[in-house]
Design an enzyme around this catalytic site. Structure first.
Site, PDB file in Angstrom:
ATOM      1  N   GLY A  48     -23.566  -0.500  70.948  1.00 10.09           N
ATOM      2  CA  GLY A  48     -22.538   0.213  71.711  1.00 10.09           C
ATOM      3  C   GLY A  48     -22.910   0.228  73.189  1.00 10.09           C
TER       4      GLY A  48
ATOM      5  N   VAL B  17     -33.029  -7.429  87.775  1.00 17.72           N
ATOM      6  CA  VAL B  17     -32.875  -8.635  88.605  1.00 17.72           C
ATOM      7  C   VAL B  17     -33.600  -8.462  89.950  1.00 17.72           C
ATOM      8  CG1 VAL B  17     -31.192 -10.137  89.738  1.00 17.72           C
ATOM      9  CG2 VAL B  17     -30.702  -9.242  87.460  1.00 17.72           C
TER      10      VAL B  17
ATOM     11  N   ASP C  68     -25.802   8.531  72.000  1.00 18.25           N
ATOM     12  CA  ASP C  68     -26.171   9.499  70.949  1.00 18.25           C
ATOM     13  C   ASP C  68     -27.468  10.260  71.247  1.00 18.25           C
ATOM     14  OD1 ASP C  68     -23.954   8.533  69.735  1.00 18.25           O
ATOM     15  OD2 ASP C  68     -24.981   7.568  68.060  1.00 18.25           O
TER      16      ASP C  68
ATOM     17  N   GLN D  78     -15.396   8.772  75.795  1.00 20.51           N
ATOM     18  CA  GLN D  78     -16.710   9.357  76.089  1.00 20.51           C
ATOM     19  C   GLN D  78     -17.692   8.334  76.644  1.00 20.51           C
ATOM     20  OE1 GLN D  78     -17.933  12.035  72.485  1.00 20.51           O
ATOM     21  NE2 GLN D  78     -16.187  10.795  71.864  1.00 20.51           N
TER      22      GLN D  78
HETATM   23  O1  F6P Z   1     -24.012   4.537  68.905  1.00 28.09           O
HETATM   24  C1  F6P Z   1     -23.178   4.987  69.896  1.00 28.09           C
HETATM   25  C2  F6P Z   1     -21.809   5.259  69.356  1.00 28.09           C
HETATM   26  O2  F6P Z   1     -20.979   5.558  70.455  1.00 28.09           O
HETATM   27  C3  F6P Z   1     -21.705   6.348  68.297  1.00 28.09           C
HETATM   28  O3  F6P Z   1     -21.720   7.635  68.824  1.00 28.09           O
HETATM   29  C4  F6P Z   1     -20.412   5.986  67.623  1.00 28.09           C
HETATM   30  O4  F6P Z   1     -20.345   6.472  66.311  1.00 28.09           O
HETATM   31  C5  F6P Z   1     -20.463   4.495  67.622  1.00 28.09           C
HETATM   32  O5  F6P Z   1     -21.253   4.125  68.728  1.00 28.09           O
HETATM   33  C6  F6P Z   1     -19.128   3.818  67.702  1.00 28.09           C
HETATM   34  O6  F6P Z   1     -19.341   2.457  67.611  1.00 28.09           O
HETATM   35  P1  F6P Z   1     -18.250   1.352  67.888  1.00 28.09           P
HETATM   36  O7  F6P Z   1     -17.894   1.451  69.329  1.00 28.09           O
HETATM   37  O8  F6P Z   1     -18.892   0.079  67.534  1.00 28.09           O
HETATM   38  O9  F6P Z   1     -17.093   1.721  67.021  1.00 28.09           O
END
Ligand code: F6P
Length: 320
Positions: free
Chosen positions: A12, A25, A128, A252
């Protein structure tokens, strides 16, 4: 002697990744080392998607959210065959070091490569904040600011109508965003996976607040504990409380990185290059009590990050 370092962002995306890439860099150029960007995380490593990156390519990225290197979740990289292919591409591109910026899964990929003899440094990036070996991961502060901004707005309308709102925030296995945003917005409750919750108690408190003509009730739910819809349904069943639901979702994770995340990204990026040049490998560079600290991949992946009990106590006291 390290001469060329590959860098990738994975999992993510997190605000702060771009300032981190920029620092890598700059630091490398200062030390006379080349940087090769790998696009789309481990997928790019498999597809041989390498390109040279210089300071001039980082112009204007410090204030940008997301990652200019793009990112991916690459299931394939869990397997030996893919890892060997990735290493072959690193060698063919004459890269003698790799920096991986990402969360838990990405650091697992980084560790697998370093187990096969490549020098690898990890940088924690996940909103997270669940990565062992660092007090804060890249993106957490910006995500919190995003959440707080929205909850403040919801409170305006909630208090105008004396309503209860359930706000569902991200955090698959971690309640950090929910807990801290609850404390810092004056929410009535946080429901998080780390702590058992008693919805009857929460409902009782809301009814009590209605009696005292308290205007807004905000409950923040971490997606890893429940969903906004489930909590809303249960509150209605237990105590006839009608609530409105807002699922914040990916907003978020977006937006310009906060000053904190820019500084964190810059410090971690610069440190990662220097650690590689000093011959360190198989470690993640993080920030502990304000100071840069490296932690072995074994610990990062094998240990669980402690949840600060004092924050939970504080949330309980302030949510009464
Ligand atoms: O790991 C970070 C996070 O934003 C989590 O809080 C969330 O559950 C997940 O990624 C969402 O993942 P994706 O954007 O792949 O759906």
């Amino acid at each position: 002697m390290t001469k060329r370092i590959a860098v990738l962002t994975s999992g993510g995306d997190a605000p702060g990744m771009n300032p981190c890439i920029r620092a890598i860099v700059y630091e490398a150029e200062e030390k006379g080392v080349e940087i090769y960007a790998v696009k789309r995380g481990f997928l790019g490593l498999l597809d041989n998607d390498f390109s040279p990156m210089q300071v001039k390519d980082t112009s204007g990225i410090i204030q940008r959210g997301g990652t200019i290197l793009r990112s991916a979740r690459c299931e394939e990289f869990k397997y030996e065959e893919a890892q060997k292919e990735g290493i072959k591409n690193l060698i063919n591109n004459n890269c003698d070091g790799l920096i991986v910026i990402g969360g838990d899964g990405s650091l697992r990929g980084a560790s697998a490569i370093s187990d096969r003899g490549v020098n690898v440094i990890g940088i924690p990036a996940s909103i997270d904040n669940d990565i062992y070996g660092t007090d804060m991961s890249l993106g957490v502060d910006t995500a919190l600011n995003n959440i707080v901004e929205v909850i403040d707005k919801i409170k305006d309308t909630a208090s105008s109508h004396e309503r209860t709102f359930i706000i569902e925030v991200m955090g698959r296995g971690s309640g950090y965003l929910a807990l801290i945003s609850a404390i810092t917005t004056g929410a009535e409750a946080a429901i998080i996976p780390e702590v058992e919750y008693d919805l009857e108690k929460i409902a009782g408190r809301i009814l009590e607040r209605y009696k005292r003509h308290k205007t807004a009730n905000i409950i923040v739910v971490a997606e890893g504990a429940s969903t906004g819809y489930q909590i809303s349904r249960k509150l209605s069943k237990i105590a006839n409380i009608i609530s409105k639901i807002t699922v914040l979702g990916h907003l978020q994770r977006g937006g310009s990185p906060s000053s904190f995340d820019r500084l964190l990204g810059s410090r971690l990026g610069s440190a990662a290059v220097n650690r590689l040049l000093q011959g360190e490998s198989s470690v993640m560079v993080g920030i502990v009590k304000g100071k840069l600290k490296t932690t072995s991949f074994d610990d990062v992946l094998g240990k669980k990050k402690d949840f600060d009990e004092n924050l939970i106590k504080l949330a309980k006291t302030l949510g009464k």
